[in-house]
Design a protein around this motif. Structure first.
Motif, short mmCIF file in Angstrom:
data_model
loop_
_atom_site.label_atom_id
_atom_site.label_comp_id
_atom_site.label_asym_id
_atom_site.label_seq_id
_atom_site.Cartn_x
_atom_site.Cartn_y
_atom_site.Cartn_z
N ASN A 13 -2.53 -4.63 7.78
CA ASN A 13 -3.75 -4.03 8.32
C ASN A 13 -3.52 -3.46 9.73
OD1 ASN A 13 -5.48 -4.32 6.13
ND2 ASN A 13 -5.98 -6.41 6.69
N ILE A 68 -5.10 5.85 1.51
CA ILE A 68 -4.52 4.53 1.33
C ILE A 68 -4.84 4.03 -0.07
CG2 ILE A 68 -4.52 2.15 2.18
CD1 ILE A 68 -5.60 3.34 4.87
N GLN A 95 -3.91 0.74 -2.61
CA GLN A 95 -3.23 -0.53 -2.83
C GLN A 95 -2.48 -0.46 -4.15
OE1 GLN A 95 -5.56 -4.09 -2.43
NE2 GLN A 95 -3.75 -5.39 -2.46
N LEU A 124 -1.72 -0.22 9.15
CA LEU A 124 -2.63 0.80 8.63
C LEU A 124 -3.47 1.40 9.75
CD1 LEU A 124 -3.84 -0.87 5.30
CD2 LEU A 124 -2.31 1.11 5.54
N TYR A 172 0.84 -1.20 0.00
CA TYR A 172 0.00 0.00 0.00
C TYR A 172 0.87 1.25 0.00
CZ TYR A 172 -4.15 -2.73 1.14
OH TYR A 172 -5.19 -3.63 1.11
N VAL A 181 0.71 5.00 1.19
CA VAL A 181 -0.09 5.71 2.19
C VAL A 181 0.40 7.14 2.29
CG1 VAL A 181 -0.89 5.70 4.57
CG2 VAL A 181 -0.33 3.53 3.44
N LYS A 232 -3.33 5.59 11.45
CA LYS A 232 -4.47 6.51 11.62
C LYS A 232 -4.35 7.33 12.89
CE LYS A 232 -7.53 3.61 8.91
NZ LYS A 232 -8.69 2.70 8.91
#
Length: 89
Positions: A55, A75, A77, A58, A5, A7, A62
């Protein structure tokens, strides 16, 4: 399953150990990629690894480290990329 990902994190994310804390989180979760400051005051990260660990990372992004203020996390992919480690640029 391995995923990658890209970000983009906005807010008070420079000068608050965001990249170093991200690197620490990545190492703890077996994630490779990078974190780098952008000229607009945001931070860009590439996170690559096992879907479950990514995950977790991620979710951490936040909120970030305690001195940071995360306003927005974009985000996206991207195609799987292999990196030997998680670097700070």
């Amino acid at each position: 399953m391995n995923v990658s990902y890209l970000v983009h994190v906005s807010g008070k994310v420079q000068g608050v150990y965001f990249r170093a804390s991200s690197q620490q989180q990545a190492i703890e979760h077996g994630i490779s990629g990078y974190a780098r400051n952008l000229s607009d005051g945001d931070v860009e990260l590439l996170i690559c690894g096992d879907n479950n660990n990514v995950n977790i990372m991620l979710e951490w992004l936040k909120k970030g480290p305690s001195m940071a203020r995360v306003d927005k996390v974009d985000i996206k992919q991207v195609e799987w990329q292999y990196h030997d480690f998680f670097s700070i640029g």
